[in-house]
Motif scaffolding. Structure first.
Motif, PDB file in Angstrom:
ATOM      1  N   ARG A   5      66.437 -35.328  26.522  1.00 48.45           N
ATOM      2  CA  ARG A   5      67.826 -35.374  26.970  1.00 48.45           C
ATOM      3  C   ARG A   5      67.892 -34.856  28.394  1.00 48.45           C
ATOM      4  NH1 ARG A   5      66.528 -31.381  23.455  1.00 48.45           N
ATOM      5  NH2 ARG A   5      67.649 -29.419  23.507  1.00 48.45           N
ATOM      6  N   THR A   6      69.068 -34.938  29.009  1.00 47.80           N
ATOM      7  CA  THR A   6      69.197 -34.497  30.399  1.00 47.80           C
ATOM      8  C   THR A   6      69.758 -33.075  30.468  1.00 47.80           C
ATOM      9  OG1 THR A   6      71.372 -35.530  30.604  1.00 47.80           O
ATOM     10  CG2 THR A   6      69.479 -36.824  31.328  1.00 47.80           C
ATOM     11  N   PHE A   7      69.257 -32.347  31.457  1.00 46.23           N
ATOM     12  CA  PHE A   7      69.677 -30.977  31.721  1.00 46.23           C
ATOM     13  C   PHE A   7      70.016 -30.861  33.205  1.00 46.23           C
ATOM     14  CE2 PHE A   7      66.913 -30.762  28.088  1.00 46.23           C
ATOM     15  CZ  PHE A   7      67.427 -29.751  27.277  1.00 46.23           C
ATOM     16  N   SER A   8      70.955 -29.965  33.522  1.00 42.67           N
ATOM     17  CA  SER A   8      71.260 -29.630  34.914  1.00 42.67           C
ATOM     18  C   SER A   8      70.951 -28.159  35.119  1.00 42.67           C
ATOM     19  CB  SER A   8      72.735 -29.889  35.232  1.00 42.67           C
ATOM     20  OG  SER A   8      73.009 -31.262  35.191  1.00 42.67           O
ATOM     21  N   TRP A   9      70.208 -27.902  36.198  1.00 41.83           N
ATOM     22  CA  TRP A   9      69.795 -26.535  36.510  1.00 41.83           C
ATOM     23  C   TRP A   9      70.285 -26.189  37.907  1.00 41.83           C
ATOM     24  CZ3 TRP A   9      64.879 -24.852  39.154  1.00 41.83           C
ATOM     25  CH2 TRP A   9      64.657 -23.478  38.992  1.00 41.83           C
ATOM     26  N   THR A  10      71.093 -25.139  38.015  1.00 38.78           N
ATOM     27  CA  THR A  10      71.672 -24.746  39.290  1.00 38.78           C
ATOM     28  C   THR A  10      71.106 -23.404  39.746  1.00 38.78           C
ATOM     29  OG1 THR A  10      73.710 -25.934  38.752  1.00 38.78           O
ATOM     30  CG2 THR A  10      73.850 -24.287  40.499  1.00 38.78           C
ATOM     31  N   VAL A  11      70.655 -23.365  41.000  1.00 39.04           N
ATOM     32  CA  VAL A  11      70.107 -22.141  41.591  1.00 39.04           C
ATOM     33  C   VAL A  11      70.756 -21.901  42.948  1.00 39.04           C
ATOM     34  CG1 VAL A  11      67.872 -22.297  40.413  1.00 39.04           C
ATOM     35  CG2 VAL A  11      68.163 -23.410  42.623  1.00 39.04           C
ATOM     36  N   THR A  12      70.704 -20.650  43.410  1.00 38.52           N
ATOM     37  CA  THR A  12      71.272 -20.311  44.714  1.00 38.52           C
ATOM     38  C   THR A  12      70.196 -20.177  45.793  1.00 38.52           C
ATOM     39  OG1 THR A  12      71.240 -17.974  44.097  1.00 38.52           O
ATOM     40  CG2 THR A  12      73.295 -19.181  43.737  1.00 38.52           C
ATOM     41  N   ARG A  13      68.930 -20.221  45.377  1.00 37.59           N
ATOM     42  CA  ARG A  13      67.830 -20.213  46.349  1.00 37.59           C
ATOM     43  C   ARG A  13      66.569 -20.701  45.651  1.00 37.59           C
ATOM     44  NH1 ARG A  13      64.228 -15.905  46.018  1.00 37.59           N
ATOM     45  NH2 ARG A  13      64.802 -14.307  44.499  1.00 37.59           N
ATOM     46  N   TRP A  14      65.619 -21.200  46.461  1.00 42.23           N
ATOM     47  CA  TRP A  14      64.308 -21.581  45.932  1.00 42.23           C
ATOM     48  C   TRP A  14      63.407 -20.346  45.935  1.00 42.23           C
ATOM     49  CZ3 TRP A  14      65.557 -25.857  43.927  1.00 42.23           C
ATOM     50  CH2 TRP A  14      66.197 -26.893  44.615  1.00 42.23           C
ATOM     51  N   ARG A  15      62.516 -20.270  44.961  1.00 49.48           N
ATOM     52  CA  ARG A  15      61.558 -19.148  44.926  1.00 49.48           C
ATOM     53  C   ARG A  15      60.515 -19.279  46.038  1.00 49.48           C
ATOM     54  NH1 ARG A  15      62.341 -14.799  41.440  1.00 49.48           N
ATOM     55  NH2 ARG A  15      63.592 -15.529  39.712  1.00 49.48           N
ATOM     56  N   ALA A  16      60.172 -20.498  46.401  1.00 49.09           N
ATOM     57  CA  ALA A  16      59.238 -20.755  47.504  1.00 49.09           C
ATOM     58  C   ALA A  16      59.798 -21.918  48.301  1.00 49.09           C
ATOM     59  CB  ALA A  16      57.846 -21.083  46.964  1.00 49.09           C
ATOM     60  N   ALA A  17      59.452 -21.989  49.568  1.00 45.69           N
ATOM     61  CA  ALA A  17      60.026 -23.013  50.444  1.00 45.69           C
ATOM     62  C   ALA A  17      59.558 -24.418  50.097  1.00 45.69           C
ATOM     63  CB  ALA A  17      59.689 -22.706  51.896  1.00 45.69           C
ATOM     64  N   ASP A  18      58.332 -24.556  49.572  1.00 47.36           N
ATOM     65  CA  ASP A  18      57.757 -25.886  49.360  1.00 47.36           C
ATOM     66  C   ASP A  18      57.741 -26.357  47.907  1.00 47.36           C
ATOM     67  OD1 ASP A  18      55.895 -24.000  48.579  1.00 47.36           O
ATOM     68  OD2 ASP A  18      54.186 -25.210  49.212  1.00 47.36           O
ATOM     69  N   ALA A  19      58.023 -25.452  46.954  1.00 44.04           N
ATOM     70  CA  ALA A  19      57.955 -25.839  45.544  1.00 44.04           C
ATOM     71  C   ALA A  19      58.753 -24.875  44.684  1.00 44.04           C
ATOM     72  CB  ALA A  19      56.500 -25.878  45.083  1.00 44.04           C
ATOM     73  N   GLN A  20      59.283 -25.404  43.595  1.00 47.56           N
ATOM     74  CA  GLN A  20      60.063 -24.591  42.666  1.00 47.56           C
ATOM     75  C   GLN A  20      59.705 -24.976  41.243  1.00 47.56           C
ATOM     76  OE1 GLN A  20      62.608 -22.027  42.858  1.00 47.56           O
ATOM     77  NE2 GLN A  20      62.015 -22.082  40.695  1.00 47.56           N
ATOM     78  N   ALA A  21      59.197 -23.991  40.465  1.00 48.66           N
ATOM     79  CA  ALA A  21      58.923 -24.240  39.053  1.00 48.66           C
ATOM     80  C   ALA A  21      60.242 -24.492  38.327  1.00 48.66           C
ATOM     81  CB  ALA A  21      58.193 -23.049  38.440  1.00 48.66           C
ATOM     82  N   LEU A  22      60.215 -25.430  37.393  1.00 50.07           N
ATOM     83  CA  LEU A  22      61.414 -25.773  36.627  1.00 50.07           C
ATOM     84  C   LEU A  22      61.458 -24.920  35.355  1.00 50.07           C
ATOM     85  CD1 LEU A  22      61.229 -29.622  37.205  1.00 50.07           C
ATOM     86  CD2 LEU A  22      62.776 -27.983  38.298  1.00 50.07           C
ATOM     87  N   PRO A  23      62.650 -24.693  34.799  1.00 50.81           N
ATOM     88  CA  PRO A  23      62.798 -23.720  33.718  1.00 50.81           C
ATOM     89  C   PRO A  23      62.406 -24.211  32.325  1.00 50.81           C
ATOM     90  CG  PRO A  23      64.916 -24.659  34.234  1.00 50.81           C
ATOM     91  CD  PRO A  23      63.947 -25.233  35.229  1.00 50.81           C
ATOM     92  N   LEU A  24      62.087 -25.468  32.186  1.00 48.79           N
ATOM     93  CA  LEU A  24      61.670 -25.982  30.887  1.00 48.79           C
ATOM     94  C   LEU A  24      60.705 -27.145  31.069  1.00 48.79           C
ATOM     95  CD1 LEU A  24      64.546 -27.987  29.162  1.00 48.79           C
ATOM     96  CD2 LEU A  24      64.483 -27.518  31.563  1.00 48.79           C
ATOM     97  N   ALA A  25      60.048 -27.502  29.994  1.00 42.74           N
ATOM     98  CA  ALA A  25      59.047 -28.570  30.012  1.00 42.74           C
ATOM     99  C   ALA A  25      59.130 -29.318  28.684  1.00 42.74           C
ATOM    100  CB  ALA A  25      57.659 -27.959  30.208  1.00 42.74           C
ATOM    101  N   PRO A  26      58.498 -30.444  28.563  1.00 42.45           N
ATOM    102  CA  PRO A  26      57.994 -31.292  29.643  1.00 42.45           C
ATOM    103  C   PRO A  26      59.150 -32.043  30.318  1.00 42.45           C
ATOM    104  CG  PRO A  26      57.629 -32.367  27.534  1.00 42.45           C
ATOM    105  CD  PRO A  26      58.236 -31.019  27.233  1.00 42.45           C
ATOM    106  N   VAL A  27      59.017 -32.238  31.614  1.00 43.64           N
ATOM    107  CA  VAL A  27      60.022 -32.984  32.388  1.00 43.64           C
ATOM    108  C   VAL A  27      59.403 -34.324  32.765  1.00 43.64           C
ATOM    109  CG1 VAL A  27      61.373 -33.062  34.515  1.00 43.64           C
ATOM    110  CG2 VAL A  27      61.138 -30.906  33.263  1.00 43.64           C
ATOM    111  N   SER A  28      60.076 -35.410  32.444  1.00 46.51           N
ATOM    112  CA  SER A  28      59.540 -36.743  32.738  1.00 46.51           C
ATOM    113  C   SER A  28      60.134 -37.345  34.008  1.00 46.51           C
ATOM    114  CB  SER A  28      59.768 -37.688  31.553  1.00 46.51           C
ATOM    115  OG  SER A  28      61.139 -37.760  31.226  1.00 46.51           O
ATOM    116  N   ALA A  29      61.290 -36.837  34.447  1.00 43.96           N
ATOM    117  CA  ALA A  29      61.905 -37.397  35.660  1.00 43.96           C
ATOM    118  C   ALA A  29      62.924 -36.438  36.241  1.00 43.96           C
ATOM    119  CB  ALA A  29      62.588 -38.726  35.350  1.00 43.96           C
TER     120      ALA A  29
END
Length: 198
Positions: free
Chosen positions: A61-85
């Motif tokens: 199913r689809t999820f929306s994840w809202t953050v106020t900053r990235w943990r790193a400038a070039d990549a951000q780990a997502l809060p759940l898995a597996p993510v297909s798109a």
């Protein structure tokens, strides 16, 4: 950080008939579906509990994840898995103005434990000062019950059966999962270090 389930698991994806067999409910009688709503509820509750323990979305199913900053400038780990798109990435400024980021500026790095939203260039699009970034993603092993790994599917049935059997029990038991369920989900649990950094 806010994680919202945008779409729910459809009733057709839940194994109510299989759960009835698992519970060994009486057979030889007319199947009027009288308990189907109750069984659906226990399956959904067990599904949610196991998803919370493992950090996995079981049914797609689809999820929306809202953050106020990235943990790193070039990549951000997502809060759940597996993510297909990654469906979309929207940046919202302090005044509420929203801009959808072009998909060619980021990419999904799939991983069974910690998928990552990664920059295609040097950095992810910066989150506006006082604003937020919302990542909408498609997560889960698949749309059908048969897409789940066998151990997770069995864990859901066992936990739902536990909830069914003890549905009238009012005494607090510490919130522990039955040992069989814990053993089945253990290999799927994510060890989180560094506060979810990539």
């Amino acid at each position: 950080m806010i994680l919202i389930e945008d779409t729910s698991v459809p009733a057709s994806a839940l194994p109510v008939a299989q759960f009835k067999d698992h519970l060994r409910l009486g057979s030889g009688f007319a199947d009027d579906g009288l308990q189907d709503g109750l069984l659906d509820g226990f399956l959904r509750t067990a599904l949610a509990a196991i998803e919370a323990r493992t950090g996995k979305a079981l049914l797609e199913r689809t999820f929306s994840w809202t953050v106020t900053r990235w943990r790193a400038a070039d990549a951000q780990a997502l809060p759940l898995a597996p993510v297909s798109a990654i469906v979309s990435l929207v940046l919202t400024d302090a005044g509420g103005g929203a801009v959808t980021v072009d998909a060619d500026r980021y990419q999904l790095r799939p991983d069974i434990q910690r998928p990552v939203l990664a920059a295609r260039g040097a950095t992810l699009p910066p989150v506006p000062t006082g604003g937020s970034a919302t990542v909408t993603m498609l997560a889960g092993f698949g749309p059908d019950w048969s897409d789940l790994p066998a151990d997770l599917a069995q864990a859901v049935l066992l936990l739902a059966a536990h909830y069914y059997e003890y549905r009238h029990e009012m005494q607090y038991d510490g919130g522990c999962m039955p040992f069989g369920v814990s053993a089945l989900i253990e290999r799927h649990r994510t060890v989180r270090l560094g506060g979810g950094a990539a």
